[in-house]
Design a protein around this motif. Structure first.
Motif, PDB file in Angstrom:
ATOM      1  N   ASP A 342      36.147  34.059  46.805  1.00 25.97           N
ATOM      2  CA  ASP A 342      37.486  34.102  46.211  1.00 25.97           C
ATOM      3  C   ASP A 342      37.395  34.696  44.803  1.00 25.97           C
ATOM      4  N   PRO A 343      37.693  35.987  44.662  1.00 28.72           N
ATOM      5  CA  PRO A 343      37.543  36.628  43.345  1.00 28.72           C
ATOM      6  C   PRO A 343      38.664  36.276  42.379  1.00 28.72           C
ATOM      7  N   GLY A 344      39.731  35.649  42.854  1.00 33.98           N
ATOM      8  CA  GLY A 344      40.900  35.449  42.005  1.00 33.98           C
ATOM      9  C   GLY A 344      41.621  36.769  41.847  1.00 33.98           C
ATOM     10  N   ALA A 345      42.328  36.920  40.740  1.00 33.33           N
ATOM     11  CA  ALA A 345      43.050  38.175  40.523  1.00 33.33           C
ATOM     12  C   ALA A 345      42.069  39.247  40.043  1.00 33.33           C
ATOM     13  N   VAL A 346      42.379  40.497  40.373  1.00 39.11           N
ATOM     14  CA  VAL A 346      41.509  41.602  39.964  1.00 39.11           C
ATOM     15  C   VAL A 346      42.341  42.582  39.140  1.00 39.11           C
ATOM     16  N   LYS A 348      43.238  46.126  36.830  1.00 39.12           N
ATOM     17  CA  LYS A 348      43.292  47.545  37.181  1.00 39.12           C
ATOM     18  C   LYS A 348      41.914  48.182  37.048  1.00 39.12           C
ATOM     19  N   ASN A 349      41.132  47.703  36.093  1.00 39.73           N
ATOM     20  CA  ASN A 349      39.778  48.246  35.911  1.00 39.73           C
ATOM     21  C   ASN A 349      38.723  47.377  36.584  1.00 39.73           C
ATOM     22  N   SER A 350      39.143  46.724  37.650  1.00 42.34           N
ATOM     23  CA  SER A 350      38.238  45.952  38.510  1.00 42.34           C
ATOM     24  C   SER A 350      37.625  44.706  37.878  1.00 42.34           C
ATOM     25  N   THR A 351      38.158  44.265  36.760  1.00 41.57           N
ATOM     26  CA  THR A 351      37.685  42.996  36.198  1.00 41.57           C
ATOM     27  C   THR A 351      38.137  41.880  37.132  1.00 41.57           C
ATOM     28  N   ARG A 352      37.183  41.006  37.480  1.00 42.82           N
ATOM     29  CA  ARG A 352      37.518  39.934  38.412  1.00 42.82           C
ATOM     30  C   ARG A 352      37.732  38.620  37.670  1.00 42.82           C
ATOM     31  N   GLU A 353      38.794  37.938  38.057  1.00 44.28           N
ATOM     32  CA  GLU A 353      39.130  36.675  37.398  1.00 44.28           C
ATOM     33  C   GLU A 353      37.969  35.690  37.468  1.00 44.28           C
ATOM     34  N   LYS A 354      37.287  35.629  38.621  1.00 40.11           N
ATOM     35  CA  LYS A 354      36.225  34.633  38.792  1.00 40.11           C
ATOM     36  C   LYS A 354      35.084  34.834  37.788  1.00 40.11           C
ATOM     37  N   ASN A 409      45.902  34.961  34.331  1.00 40.20           N
ATOM     38  CA  ASN A 409      47.169  35.136  35.019  1.00 40.20           C
ATOM     39  C   ASN A 409      47.277  36.531  35.637  1.00 40.20           C
ATOM     40  N   ALA A 410      48.224  36.702  36.543  1.00 42.69           N
ATOM     41  CA  ALA A 410      48.478  38.018  37.117  1.00 42.69           C
ATOM     42  C   ALA A 410      49.934  38.103  37.520  1.00 42.69           C
ATOM     43  N   SER A 411      50.457  39.283  37.422  1.00 44.32           N
ATOM     44  CA  SER A 411      51.839  39.501  37.817  1.00 44.32           C
ATOM     45  C   SER A 411      51.947  40.880  38.447  1.00 44.32           C
ATOM     46  N   THR A 412      52.896  41.033  39.352  1.00 44.24           N
ATOM     47  CA  THR A 412      53.131  42.359  39.913  1.00 44.24           C
ATOM     48  C   THR A 412      53.711  43.269  38.834  1.00 44.24           C
ATOM     49  N   ARG A 520      45.990  45.751  28.421  1.00 45.50           N
ATOM     50  CA  ARG A 520      45.504  45.309  27.103  1.00 45.50           C
ATOM     51  C   ARG A 520      44.774  43.968  27.234  1.00 45.50           C
ATOM     52  N   GLU A 521      45.372  43.056  27.995  1.00 41.83           N
ATOM     53  CA  GLU A 521      44.768  41.726  28.093  1.00 41.83           C
ATOM     54  C   GLU A 521      43.549  41.704  29.006  1.00 41.83           C
ATOM     55  N   GLU A 522      43.498  42.619  29.974  1.00 36.86           N
ATOM     56  CA  GLU A 522      42.307  42.709  30.821  1.00 36.86           C
ATOM     57  C   GLU A 522      41.093  43.044  29.963  1.00 36.86           C
ATOM     58  N   LYS A 523      41.292  44.005  29.046  1.00 39.04           N
ATOM     59  CA  LYS A 523      40.215  44.408  28.150  1.00 39.04           C
ATOM     60  C   LYS A 523      39.751  43.215  27.308  1.00 39.04           C
ATOM     61  N   ARG A 524      40.717  42.441  26.823  1.00 35.98           N
ATOM     62  CA  ARG A 524      40.369  41.278  26.000  1.00 35.98           C
ATOM     63  C   ARG A 524      39.586  40.240  26.792  1.00 35.98           C
TER      64      ARG A 524
END
Ligand SMILES: [Zn+2]
Length: 555
Positions: A342-346, A348-354, A409-412, A520-524
């Motif tokens: 279960d990777p959780g949310a992924v 745009k740049n393939s960062t995985r929540e897990k 978190n993730a949103s469409t 922006r937040e994915e990078k953080r």
């Protein structure tokens, strides 16, 4: 993220998404009102909405979700009406979902439900066997694999055993006999709770036998036991094992074998009907005894009653066990969300929540140890899959004082961003309830019984403390991250029936540390500095919380 259904970004699907949400809302509001559930046409209205949506929806645009909920609606109706035709409709809906979308993460849940109906309503073990077999062999491995395998094994052994005779009694018996459908056990340091799920109210008698092997037994009068109820369950805490059997043609006996003598309380709940036994563990802790002498009367017994009667943001008037304030916070369990398959949310740049949650969890544990000098345990320290329920079960088992679950978190909507903190509650807030219902949809065996499960657990939940802890953590994150980062948005503290928090007997919160779906937040989230600062901010929030506890204690 805590939403398990993934959305799609195409704006052309937005209208269809809205249709789906509206249908689902109508389903949820039906679930929220026991009064509405008594009228057949209310169920049929919801069914018609899902059917219309399914007929017009493009493949992949929530069609599987809608087919699943169509099955849930027929299933719910069949329970309300007792009609076998309705039950058959539920089976067909579940089967067509699995057939049309074998890769959907709802396919296995659907087939499990279908198999349960086949056994419970039609006593058709062959169909049930084939359905479980489909889960274990045809569908991709999902979170229902283990359950399906164990049910298969049970059916395989019982089909040659003389259980056929009980099966016969069950089908030929007149419908008015109460049936014991399930036995569930929850454990906390203070007490162990055994819940007997019934299909209608039952008369019972309970006795305690003291002496060398103390035990409590409960006789359900005029009752029958469903085939799938385990004869023996190993429990935890003061209850060693729970044994259930058909004593004679009109009595079911449930025996709780105790480690030592303990006080117990027994009471009934309605909607659905249950008999609940709480056995207090005398050596469990010095905490105050749980008193559940009187429960809210009639209508308020049902979840619907609570949902209707409780004003938003207030706490149901249940008897919540009081934490001894002097106990302080000595042990904290930190839960890194998701993991393994279960990777959780992924992002745009393939960062995985897990991965992100694990990195932050390790930092959080280190800072908590250093700053608060308390013991910290992680639910996982590597990339492994854990069931939602086993996370809080672990926290209960080790006797944690706090439970903190970390998520992204993730949103469409890729523009959505910000920080939010959740705690467990029955929420009148439609949005939070809908989010939770959707999130929980795939992760538990008993999606439809969520409200019932919640009710059982609400008496354990530290709602007030959890809400205070959530508020302190949220406030601290916003305060300490804002000076360092641009556009830190406070999405506030929210409440809802979240499964990852269910069953925890200590104050527990779920922290959404940023939106992984936002560039922006994915990078953080990947950035070590951000991770460390989030961890530090959470620790300061925990510290503010424990300081306020001490102040209360000094009063
Ligand atoms: Zn998550």
């Amino acid at each position: 993220m805590i939403l398990l259904f993934s959305g799609t970004l195409e704006s052309s699907l937005a209208a269809s998404e809205q249709d789906y949400q509206k249908s689902r809302d109508s389903y949820l509001s039906l679930l929220g009102s026991s009064q509405a559930q008594r009228k057949r046409h209310n169920w049929l209205n919801v069914i018609a909405r899902f059917e219309a949506f399914i007929a017009s929806a493009e493949t992949g645009s929530r069609k599987d979700d809608a087919m699943f909920l169509l099955g849930r609606t027929w299933h719910g109706l069949s329970k309300a009406s007792g009609s076998r035709d309705d039950a058959q409709q539920a089976i067909s809906s579940y089967k067509s979902l699995a057939k049309a979308f074998p890769d959907s993460n709802l396919a296995d849940d659907a087939l499990i439900f279908a198999a349960e109906i086949a056994t419970e309503i039609f006593n058709n073990q062959v169909d049930a066997y084939n359905l479980y077999l489909e889960v274990t062999t045809i569908l991709p491995p999902g979170d229902m694999l283990e359950l399906a395998q164990s049910r298969l094994n049970k059916l395989a052994t019982s089909s040659s055993a003389p259980t056929v005779s009980t099966a016969k009694t069950l089908t030929s018996v007149d419908k008015s006999s109460p049936q014991l459908d399930a036995v569930r056990v929850w454990n906390s340091p203070e007490y162990t709770r055994v819940v007997l799920d019934l299909n209608q109210p039952v008369d019972y008698e309970s006795h305690i036998l003291k002496g060398e092997s103390p035990r409590i037994y409960i006789d359900l009068k005029g009752a029958l036991i469903a085939n799938n109820v385990a004869k023996k369950q190993v429990a935890e805490g003061i209850v060693k094992t729970v044994r259930s059997s058909q004593l004679d043609s009109s009595r079911v006996r449930v025996v709780l074998d105790l480690v030592r003598e303990g006080d117990y309380q027994i009471f009934t709940l309605m909607n659905p009907d249950r008999v609940v036994v709480d056995v207090r563990n005398p050596t469990g802790s010095s905490r105050k005894q749980v008193e559940i002498k009187s429960l809210p009367g009639s209508d308020a017994d049902s979840i619907a009653g609570i949902l209707n009667d409780v004003p938003e943001n207030s706490v149901p008037n249940l008897h919540v066990p009081q934490h001894n304030q002097n106990d302080g916070v000595n042990l904290i369990v930190v839960d890194a969300g998701h993991g393994g398959r279960d990777p959780g949310a992924v992002g745009k740049n393939s960062t995985r929540e897990k991965d992100v949650t694990l990195q932050i969890a390790k930092k959080l544990a280190a800072v908590l140890r250093k700053e608060l000098g308390c013991k910290v345990l992680l639910t996982r320290s590597d990339d492994r899959y854990l069931k939602l329920q086993s996370r809080t079960a672990y926290a209960n088992k080790v006797g944690a004082d706090l439970f903190i679950s970390l998520h992204a978190n993730a949103s469409t909507n890729r523009n959505a961003y910000g920080l939010e903190t959740y705690y467990l509650n029955l929420s009148k807030n439609n949005q939070a309830a809908a989010v939770a219902a959707r999130e929980n949809g795939t992760s538990l065996q008993e999606v439809g019984n969520l409200e019932a499960i919640l009710f059982d657990l609400m008496a354990n939940a530290k709602i007030n403390e959890s809400s205070r802890l959530a508020a302190e953590i949220q406030r601290s994150m916003v305060k300490h991250l804002s000076p360092k980062y641009s556009r830190i948005k406070d999405l506030g503290v929210r409440q809802g029936p979240f499964h990852v928090l269910l069953g925890a007997t200590m104050p527990s919160v779920l922290v959404e540390t940023a939106f992984i779906s936002n560039g922006r937040e994915e990078k953080r989230l990947k950035n070590k500095d951000y991770q460390t600062r989030v961890a530090q901010a959470i620790v300061r929030g925990v510290k503010d919380y424990t300081d306020s506890l001490k102040q209360v204690a000094r009063r």
